[in-house]
Design a protein around this motif. Structure first.
Motif, PDB file in Angstrom:
ATOM      1  N   LYS A  48       0.837  -1.207   0.000  1.00 21.12           N
ATOM      2  CA  LYS A  48       0.000   0.000   0.000  1.00 21.12           C
ATOM      3  C   LYS A  48       0.869   1.252   0.000  1.00 21.12           C
ATOM      4  CE  LYS A  48      -3.935  -2.134   2.384  1.00 21.12           C
ATOM      5  NZ  LYS A  48      -4.716  -2.179   3.648  1.00 21.12           N
ATOM      6  N   GLU A  49       2.064   1.136   0.612  1.00 24.93           N
ATOM      7  CA  GLU A  49       2.985   2.269   0.668  1.00 24.93           C
ATOM      8  C   GLU A  49       3.609   2.549  -0.699  1.00 24.93           C
ATOM      9  OE1 GLU A  49       5.831   1.176   3.582  1.00 24.93           O
ATOM     10  OE2 GLU A  49       4.364   0.853   5.174  1.00 24.93           O
ATOM     11  N   MET A  50       3.562   1.573  -1.591  1.00 25.19           N
ATOM     12  CA  MET A  50       4.160   1.718  -2.921  1.00 25.19           C
ATOM     13  C   MET A  50       3.132   2.148  -3.971  1.00 25.19           C
ATOM     14  SD  MET A  50       6.071  -1.958  -2.947  1.00 25.19           S
ATOM     15  CE  MET A  50       6.777  -2.650  -1.450  1.00 25.19           C
ATOM     16  N   ALA A  51       1.879   2.215  -3.571  1.00 22.79           N
ATOM     17  CA  ALA A  51       0.800   2.486  -4.532  1.00 22.79           C
ATOM     18  C   ALA A  51       0.892   3.898  -5.104  1.00 22.79           C
ATOM     19  CB  ALA A  51      -0.546   2.282  -3.863  1.00 22.79           C
ATOM     20  N   THR A  52       0.583   4.004  -6.383  1.00 24.21           N
ATOM     21  CA  THR A  52       0.518   5.298  -7.066  1.00 24.21           C
ATOM     22  C   THR A  52      -0.460   5.135  -8.223  1.00 24.21           C
ATOM     23  OG1 THR A  52       1.825   7.032  -8.170  1.00 24.21           O
ATOM     24  CG2 THR A  52       2.442   4.743  -8.621  1.00 24.21           C
ATOM     25  N   PHE A  53      -0.705   6.183  -8.952  1.00 23.89           N
ATOM     26  CA  PHE A  53      -1.559   6.066 -10.140  1.00 23.89           C
ATOM     27  C   PHE A  53      -1.245   7.208 -11.080  1.00 23.89           C
ATOM     28  CE2 PHE A  53      -5.321   6.490 -12.798  1.00 23.89           C
ATOM     29  CZ  PHE A  53      -5.546   5.158 -13.155  1.00 23.89           C
ATOM     30  N   LYS A  54      -0.562   6.875 -12.161  1.00 28.00           N
ATOM     31  CA  LYS A  54      -0.264   7.869 -13.189  1.00 28.00           C
ATOM     32  C   LYS A  54       0.035   7.146 -14.503  1.00 28.00           C
ATOM     33  CE  LYS A  54       4.534   8.304 -11.571  1.00 28.00           C
ATOM     34  NZ  LYS A  54       5.538   9.255 -11.063  1.00 28.00           N
ATOM     35  N   ILE A  55      -0.150   7.855 -15.582  1.00 24.18           N
ATOM     36  CA  ILE A  55       0.065   7.252 -16.898  1.00 24.18           C
ATOM     37  C   ILE A  55       1.546   6.920 -17.069  1.00 24.18           C
ATOM     38  CG2 ILE A  55      -0.061   7.631 -19.383  1.00 24.18           C
ATOM     39  CD1 ILE A  55      -2.428   9.503 -18.851  1.00 24.18           C
ATOM     40  N   ALA A  56       1.835   5.715 -17.484  1.00 24.22           N
ATOM     41  CA  ALA A  56       3.220   5.295 -17.704  1.00 24.22           C
ATOM     42  C   ALA A  56       3.761   5.948 -18.979  1.00 24.22           C
ATOM     43  CB  ALA A  56       3.298   3.777 -17.821  1.00 24.22           C
ATOM     44  N   PRO A  57       4.937   6.575 -18.921  1.00 26.13           N
ATOM     45  CA  PRO A  57       5.528   7.153 -20.138  1.00 26.13           C
ATOM     46  C   PRO A  57       5.716   6.084 -21.222  1.00 26.13           C
ATOM     47  CG  PRO A  57       6.681   7.933 -18.184  1.00 26.13           C
ATOM     48  CD  PRO A  57       5.761   6.833 -17.736  1.00 26.13           C
ATOM     49  N   ALA A  58       5.407   6.453 -22.441  1.00 23.84           N
ATOM     50  CA  ALA A  58       5.549   5.504 -23.556  1.00 23.84           C
ATOM     51  C   ALA A  58       7.024   5.231 -23.825  1.00 23.84           C
ATOM     52  CB  ALA A  58       4.892   6.079 -24.800  1.00 23.84           C
ATOM     53  N   PHE A  59       7.314   4.068 -24.382  1.00 17.96           N
ATOM     54  CA  PHE A  59       8.685   3.750 -24.765  1.00 17.96           C
ATOM     55  C   PHE A  59       8.688   2.753 -25.914  1.00 17.96           C
ATOM     56  CE2 PHE A  59       7.665   0.674 -21.354  1.00 17.96           C
ATOM     57  CZ  PHE A  59       7.981  -0.536 -21.969  1.00 17.96           C
ATOM     58  N   GLU A  60       9.777   2.760 -26.632  1.00 19.13           N
ATOM     59  CA  GLU A  60      10.026   1.773 -27.681  1.00 19.13           C
ATOM     60  C   GLU A  60      11.539   1.516 -27.666  1.00 19.13           C
ATOM     61  OE1 GLU A  60       8.124   1.246 -31.846  1.00 19.13           O
ATOM     62  OE2 GLU A  60       9.973   2.402 -32.184  1.00 19.13           O
ATOM     63  N   LEU A  61      11.937   0.363 -27.157  1.00 17.69           N
ATOM     64  CA  LEU A  61      13.346   0.030 -26.969  1.00 17.69           C
ATOM     65  C   LEU A  61      13.689  -1.273 -27.683  1.00 17.69           C
ATOM     66  CD1 LEU A  61      13.600   0.781 -23.129  1.00 17.69           C
ATOM     67  CD2 LEU A  61      14.181   2.320 -25.010  1.00 17.69           C
ATOM     68  N   LEU A  62      14.971  -1.495 -27.873  1.00 18.94           N
ATOM     69  CA  LEU A  62      15.430  -2.720 -28.519  1.00 18.94           C
ATOM     70  C   LEU A  62      15.773  -3.782 -27.487  1.00 18.94           C
ATOM     71  CD1 LEU A  62      17.835  -1.266 -31.252  1.00 18.94           C
ATOM     72  CD2 LEU A  62      15.436  -1.915 -31.495  1.00 18.94           C
ATOM     73  N   ASN A  63      15.433  -5.032 -27.796  1.00 21.03           N
ATOM     74  CA  ASN A  63      15.819  -6.136 -26.924  1.00 21.03           C
ATOM     75  C   ASN A  63      17.163  -6.701 -27.365  1.00 21.03           C
ATOM     76  OD1 ASN A  63      15.298  -7.741 -29.160  1.00 21.03           O
ATOM     77  ND2 ASN A  63      13.382  -8.581 -28.356  1.00 21.03           N
ATOM     78  N   LEU A  64      17.596  -7.776 -26.751  1.00 19.54           N
ATOM     79  CA  LEU A  64      18.910  -8.335 -27.039  1.00 19.54           C
ATOM     80  C   LEU A  64      19.033  -8.831 -28.474  1.00 19.54           C
ATOM     81  CD1 LEU A  64      19.777 -10.333 -23.779  1.00 19.54           C
ATOM     82  CD2 LEU A  64      20.027  -7.904 -24.272  1.00 19.54           C
ATOM     83  N   LYS A  65      17.899  -9.112 -29.105  1.00 18.89           N
ATOM     84  CA  LYS A  65      17.914  -9.602 -30.489  1.00 18.89           C
ATOM     85  C   LYS A  65      17.829  -8.461 -31.500  1.00 18.89           C
ATOM     86  CE  LYS A  65      15.538 -13.900 -29.184  1.00 18.89           C
ATOM     87  NZ  LYS A  65      14.294 -14.706 -29.362  1.00 18.89           N
ATOM     88  N   GLY A  66      17.715  -7.233 -30.996  1.00 16.81           N
ATOM     89  CA  GLY A  66      17.586  -6.087 -31.895  1.00 16.81           C
ATOM     90  C   GLY A  66      16.166  -5.812 -32.309  1.00 16.81           C
ATOM     91  N   GLU A  67      15.200  -6.476 -31.670  1.00 13.24           N
ATOM     92  CA  GLU A  67      13.786  -6.279 -31.987  1.00 13.24           C
ATOM     93  C   GLU A  67      13.210  -5.137 -31.154  1.00 13.24           C
ATOM     94  OE1 GLU A  67      12.920 -11.055 -32.683  1.00 13.24           O
ATOM     95  OE2 GLU A  67      12.636 -10.130 -30.709  1.00 13.24           O
ATOM     96  N   LYS A  68      12.269  -4.390 -31.743  1.00 20.02           N
ATOM     97  CA  LYS A  68      11.631  -3.290 -31.029  1.00 20.02           C
ATOM     98  C   LYS A  68      10.521  -3.808 -30.116  1.00 20.02           C
ATOM     99  CE  LYS A  68      12.524   0.283 -34.494  1.00 20.02           C
ATOM    100  NZ  LYS A  68      11.909   1.270 -35.423  1.00 20.02           N
ATOM    101  N   VAL A  69      10.508  -3.305 -28.890  1.00 20.54           N
ATOM    102  CA  VAL A  69       9.455  -3.642 -27.933  1.00 20.54           C
ATOM    103  C   VAL A  69       8.902  -2.323 -27.392  1.00 20.54           C
ATOM    104  CG1 VAL A  69       8.874  -4.778 -25.757  1.00 20.54           C
ATOM    105  CG2 VAL A  69      10.590  -5.793 -27.286  1.00 20.54           C
TER     106      VAL A  69
END
Length: 489
Positions: free
Chosen positions: A329-350
């Protein structure tokens, strides 16, 4: 002799002034490198680059390099560093490059020792007053290498050369643990005693004398005490072990949790079973289920049989779940998560957008971050529990790496440990702010974990870690299951 002392003092004072001046210059631009727009950061970088030709001291170059790094202009650092190293071939920048690009990458002990001697020949420690910690790091690395080779004498000899008392435990303790793992208790014991004495010295300083160095050194007290007392316990010296533990708890009661395991073992062995029982139940209700065999033994001794144990055990687990539910309960929050598009170890976009409809667990980490790594077995267990749940996705965001070959290092680390993680590289900078993903999420320290619900909202944010696999697994379950439910405000 007097003239030499005066000269040394003047040099030290001059260096201290130059360092303070450059620290002030770095802080002067903090609003820009911390919260400025990409345009502001680019503008400051241009100003700094135009000033470089006027620099007369190495400290000025170092500050600009640090600023360019903070501004996200790492690509412009190499040329400036090259100029500084050429201008100050015997300076700290050239020395640090030698350490990181040569010394720390050597594999054999003989190579390291030869390189260490070269370090002292080209860049004597006496030429860098106030920079003793840099040399202590190098010494600790060499001593550790000798310990791994089983040469306790050479390892101990090099450890004795360390200068910074507040930090030397960080070099001593790993050497002692390596020797202990090899069965060399006689060599490890005096090393551990030194670590223990140093930590005790700083922990017992009057409050008005405790600076950041003292607080840092004090943090090692429980770890060194636990390792040292384990030796006594293994040798059957339970009374001596108890004396040391209870002395530690008097002067540093906040470190009681770290000493709990050796404490209950010593209590059990000296017949103080009720006290051992109380500690064991606390450990069990914190998720340390590995103590259950000892808990059963003490339970049977105190009750005369195992009757009622199953119900007792179930209540302990219920208490643990309730404790975790209260804690999250002490960790609870509520806000929109910033968008992201990053590469994984295989070079694929996630991207986060592609995961809408899933609960997403983000774990920010780095290969050099020991607390991050300590939590990985628990995170692996948590991920395994949701392996067949298509509505849950774990992502391990590799960030803040310090090595130019970070991608190679990350792949090597994951493969070496056989972690089945989906790892993403946090190296894509925002087009407007120039920030990487960690900054956009407000990460100030790692490990940092975010639980994002199916609609893309951050529901929980937690920092720090635990090496306790069972606890992490249960905590993650509570966080994920809670995030699956609609937000109630």
């Amino acid at each position: 002799m007097k003239k030499t002392l005066i000269t040394a003092f003047a040099l030290s004072a001059s260096l201290a002034y130059a360092q303070q001046k450059e620290t002030d210059r770095f802080q002067q631009y903090q609003p820009i490198w911390e919260n400025g727009t990409l345009a502001q950061k680019d503008s400051l970088a241009s100003v700094l680059l135009s000033e470089v030709k006027t620099y007369k001291t190495e400290a000025e170059y170092r500050t600009t390099l640090n600023l360019l790094h903070a501004l996200g202009h790492e690509d412009q650092m190499a040329s400036i560093e090259a100029v500084a190293k050429k201008k100050f071939p015997k300076g700290s920048l050239t020395r640090d490059a030698y350490l990181h690009e040569v010394y720390y990458k050597l594999e054999t002990t003989s190579e390291k020792e030869k390189a260490y001697r070269e370090l002292l020949k080209k860049w004597p420690a006496t030429k860098f007053p106030g920079d003793e910690l840099t040399y202590d790091y190098a010494i600790a690395t060499l001593a550790g290498s000798y310990a791994k080779d089983g040469n306790a004498s050479k390892a101990t000899s090099y450890l004795s050369e360390m200068k910074e008392r507040f930090w030397r435990g960080n070099g001593y303790l790993p050497v002692a643990q390596t020797l202990l793992a090899a069965g060399d208790t006689s060599s490890a014991t005096p090393i551990l005693k030194t670590v223990l004495d140093d930590a005790y010295y700083y922990i017992t300083l009057p409050e008005e004398e405790k600076d950041n160095k003292a607080r840092f050194a004090s943090m090692g007290y429980a770890g060194s005490m636990s390792t040292y007392v384990n030796i006594l316990v293994n040798q059957g010296k339970y009374t001596e072990a108890l004396g040391l533990i209870e002395k530690a708890l008097q002067i540093a009661p906040e470190q009681g949790d770290a000493l709990s395991n050796v404490y209950y073992k010593s209590l059990m062995a000296t017949g103080r079973k009720l006290e051992a029982y109380n500690i064991l139940t606390k450990l069990y209700t914190k998720g340390q289920f590995n103590v259950e065999p000892d808990l059963k033994a003490v339970y049977a001794d105190l009750n005369g049989s195992m009757q009622g144990y199953e119900g007792f055990n179930a209540r302990l687990k219920e208490d643990l779940v309730k404790s975790i539910q209260d804690h999250i309960k002490e960790m609870a929050t509520f806000k929109i998560a910033p968008a992201f598009e990053l590469l994984n170890l295989k070079g694929e976009k996630v991207s986060l957008a592609s995961l809408k409809g899933k609960v997403v667990v983000l774990d920010f980490w780095a290969t050099w971050c020991q607390p991050c790594i300590r939590s990985f077995p628990g995170m692996q267990a948590a991920q395994a529990e949701y392996a067949n749940d298509k509505d849950v996705q774990f992502l391990f965001i590799n960030t803040w790496e310090r090595d130019k070959e970070y991608k190679k290092n990350v792949v090597s680390f994951i493969e070496k440990n056989n972690y089945p993680f989906e790892v993403l590289y946090d190296d894509q900078k925002d087009a407007v702010t120039g920030q990487v993903m960690a900054a956009k999420y407000g990460v100030e320290g790692i490990p940092a974990k975010f639980i994002i619900d199916k609609e893309g909202n951050i529901r929980y944010f937690l920092t720090g870690s635990s090496p306790n696999v069972d606890y992490i697994k249960m905590e993650m379950k509570e966080l994920i299951e809670s995030a699956k439910k609609p937000y109630k405000g």
